[in-house]
Design an enzyme around this catalytic site. Structure first.
Site, PDB file in Angstrom:
ATOM      1  N   LYS A   1       0.554  -1.409   0.269  1.00 53.69           N
ATOM      2  CA  LYS A   1       0.154  -0.034   0.264  1.00 53.69           C
ATOM      3  C   LYS A   1       0.880   1.024  -0.290  1.00 53.69           C
ATOM      4  CE  LYS A   1      -4.633  -1.445   1.540  1.00 53.69           C
ATOM      5  NZ  LYS A   1      -4.597  -2.780   1.735  1.00 53.69           N
TER       6      LYS A   1
ATOM      7  N   SER B   1       1.677  -9.835  -0.822  1.00 48.68           N
ATOM      8  CA  SER B   1       1.182  -8.321  -0.678  1.00 48.68           C
ATOM      9  C   SER B   1       1.948  -7.560   0.759  1.00 48.68           C
ATOM     10  CB  SER B   1       0.202  -7.855  -0.885  1.00 48.68           C
ATOM     11  OG  SER B   1      -0.659  -8.990   0.535  1.00 48.68           O
TER      12      SER B   1
ATOM     13  N   GLU C   1      -9.555   7.117   3.321  1.00 48.45           N
ATOM     14  CA  GLU C   1     -10.810   6.302   3.826  1.00 48.45           C
ATOM     15  C   GLU C   1      -9.669   4.916   4.590  1.00 48.45           C
ATOM     16  OE1 GLU C   1      -9.848   6.599   0.560  1.00 48.45           O
ATOM     17  OE2 GLU C   1      -9.960   3.830   0.288  1.00 48.45           O
TER      18      GLU C   1
HETATM   19  C1  PLP Z   1      -5.087  -4.078   1.555  1.00 50.65           C
HETATM   20  C2  PLP Z   1      -4.792  -5.052   1.425  1.00 50.65           C
HETATM   21  C3  PLP Z   1      -4.304  -5.980   0.123  1.00 50.65           C
HETATM   22  C4  PLP Z   1      -5.978  -5.806  -0.375  1.00 50.65           C
HETATM   23  O1  PLP Z   1      -5.755  -4.550  -1.187  1.00 50.65           O
HETATM   24  P1  PLP Z   1      -5.851  -4.594  -3.148  1.00 50.65           P
HETATM   25  O2  PLP Z   1      -6.112  -3.208  -3.197  1.00 50.65           O
HETATM   26  O3  PLP Z   1      -6.869  -5.841  -3.851  1.00 50.65           O
HETATM   27  O4  PLP Z   1      -3.985  -5.058  -3.244  1.00 50.65           O
HETATM   28  C5  PLP Z   1      -4.217  -6.989   0.105  1.00 50.65           C
HETATM   29  N1  PLP Z   1      -2.667  -7.297   0.600  1.00 50.65           N
HETATM   30  C6  PLP Z   1      -2.727  -6.631   1.576  1.00 50.65           C
HETATM   31  C7  PLP Z   1      -1.130  -6.799   2.660  1.00 50.65           C
HETATM   32  C8  PLP Z   1      -3.694  -5.554   2.096  1.00 50.65           C
HETATM   33  O5  PLP Z   1      -2.813  -4.367   2.967  1.00 50.65           O
END
Ligand code: PLP
Length: 374
Positions: free
Chosen positions: A67, A356, A89
């Site tokens: 993010k 992610s 948000e």
């Molecule tokens: C917020 C988040 C997501 C989901 O958001 P995307 O916009 O689909 O990437 C996925 N993995 C993590 C670790 C997050 O914090």
């Protein structure tokens, strides 16, 4: 519309400006910690006994997830536009923390909208945002969660657009947000492409990523779209199962609708009312999905599937035990699909999974689910 038009032209100008690119890439390297490694998960590969599995380590980025790539990009853009204030948000608080971090870095003031139910559930992230100098504004309307926080944020933006930039957290909302957030996240795939060419001497066969709004997945996919032999799989939250209605699998269980400036797949009833969602991972728990994913699905370029809560939880534990990496529960959905698929593929097949985020934020939640008192 004036706010969106101003943002679109400012973004287009910035995207062509080499000074903006240089400043962003300097911060990517020295502040975010990019490039993040592409790690060959040897023990996981051996355990599953099929395809070779690589992890793109977004969990090692500053603040612990992808993010930050978007938050820093938008904070720099806001500064360049002469704005004094960032608003955003947040649901679980991850995007709020990333935005508050971007605000502190650029010296902008910061207000984060958050539903009162989420504030109660995520007190640690609320305190984190405050430490970073942000104000957290409680939203007690509607379902008192993310959807209502987005509504309030957009309302604030239209009132205060002269001084304020709205930092959308994913590839959602009205144009230019889905395009701009994708561009800021595309660094993931650009790096992964170079890294896999170095490691394997060829492109991967599969890319697998979880899909909430869709930013980490599109960030990985985008630079590979032109390579037709690279298959792309997005994994949504199956929650307690599609039949129960308690999930966030928009492609499996939704239909075309409009929400918050976006036409896409949407979980809605026959009258177009937005349905409630459920996922063990807060970051995937949203009723709609970025419009570019809807396009990739309809065109057949990417496939979408889902993993349920239990599958994600066992993937969470498997990665911890086999590789010493505790993944975010969101990322565990991508791993769950990998666990199903890798054993069916040859040992020459190469998969890149987008990790992610890191799972530190989820450890307490997982303990509670397992009935362990901390
Ligand atoms: C917020 C988040 C997501 C989901 O958001 P995307 O916009 O689909 O990437 C996925 N993995 C993590 C670790 C997050 O914090």
């Amino acid at each position: 519309m004036p706010a969106l038009s101003e943002l679109e032209s400012a973004y287009k100008a910035a995207a062509k400006d080499s000074a903006f690119a240089a400043e962003l890439s300097q911060l990517q390297a020295t502040y975010i910690g990019r490039p993040t490694p592409l790690y060959f998960a040897k023990r996981l590969t051996e355990q599953l006994g099929g395809a070779r599995i690589y992890l793109k380590r977004e969990d090692l980025a500053h603040t612990g997830a992808h993010k930050i790539n978007n938050a820093i990009g938008q904070a720099l853009l806001a500064k360049r536009m002469g704005k004094q204030r960032l608003i955003a948000e947040t649901g679980a608080g991850q995007h709020g923390v990333a935005t508050a971090t971007g605000a502190a870095l650029t010296g902008l003031s910061c207000d984060i909208y958050m539903g009162s139910d989420d504030i109660a559930r995520q007190s640690l992230n609320v305190f984190r945002m405050k430490l970073l100098g942000a104000r957290v504004i409680e939203v007690s309307t509607g379902s008192r969660t993310l959807k209502d926080a987005i509504n309030e944020g957009l309302r604030d933006w239209t009132t205060n657009v002269r001084t304020t930039h709205y930092v959308m957290g994913t590839v959602f909302g009205p144009h230019p947000f889905p395009m701009m957030v994708r561009d800021f996240q595309a660094v993931i795939g650009k790096e992964a492409k170079k890294q896999i060419l170095k490691a394997e001497g060829r492109l991967p066969d599969y890319l697998i990523a979880c899909v909430g709004g869709g930013s980490n997945s599109i960030g990985l996919f985008f630079d590979f779209l032109a390579h037709e032999n690279v298959r792309m799989i997005g994994v949504e939250a199956g929650g307690r199962g599609i039949a129960t209605g308690e999930h966030a699998a928009r492609f499996a269980g939704g239909s075309i609708g409009v929400l918050q400036g976006t036409k896409s797949y949407l979980l809605q009833d026959d009258d177009g009312n937005v349905l409630g969602t459920h996922s063990v991972s807060a970051g995937l728990d949203y009723a709609s999905v970025g419009p570019e994913h809807a396009y990739l699905k309809d065109s057949g370029r990417a496939e979408y599937t889902y993993a349920d809560d239990e599958e994600a939880l066992s993937a969470f534990e498997l990665l911890a035990r086999t590789e010493g990496i505790i993944p975010a529960l969101e990322s565990a959905h991508a791993l769950a699909e990998t666990i199903k698929r890798a054993p069916t593929l040859s040992k020459e097949t190469v998969i890149i999974v987008n990790l992610s985020g890191r799972g530190d934020k989820d450890v307490q939640h997982v303990a509670r689910i397992k009935g362990i008192e901390l």
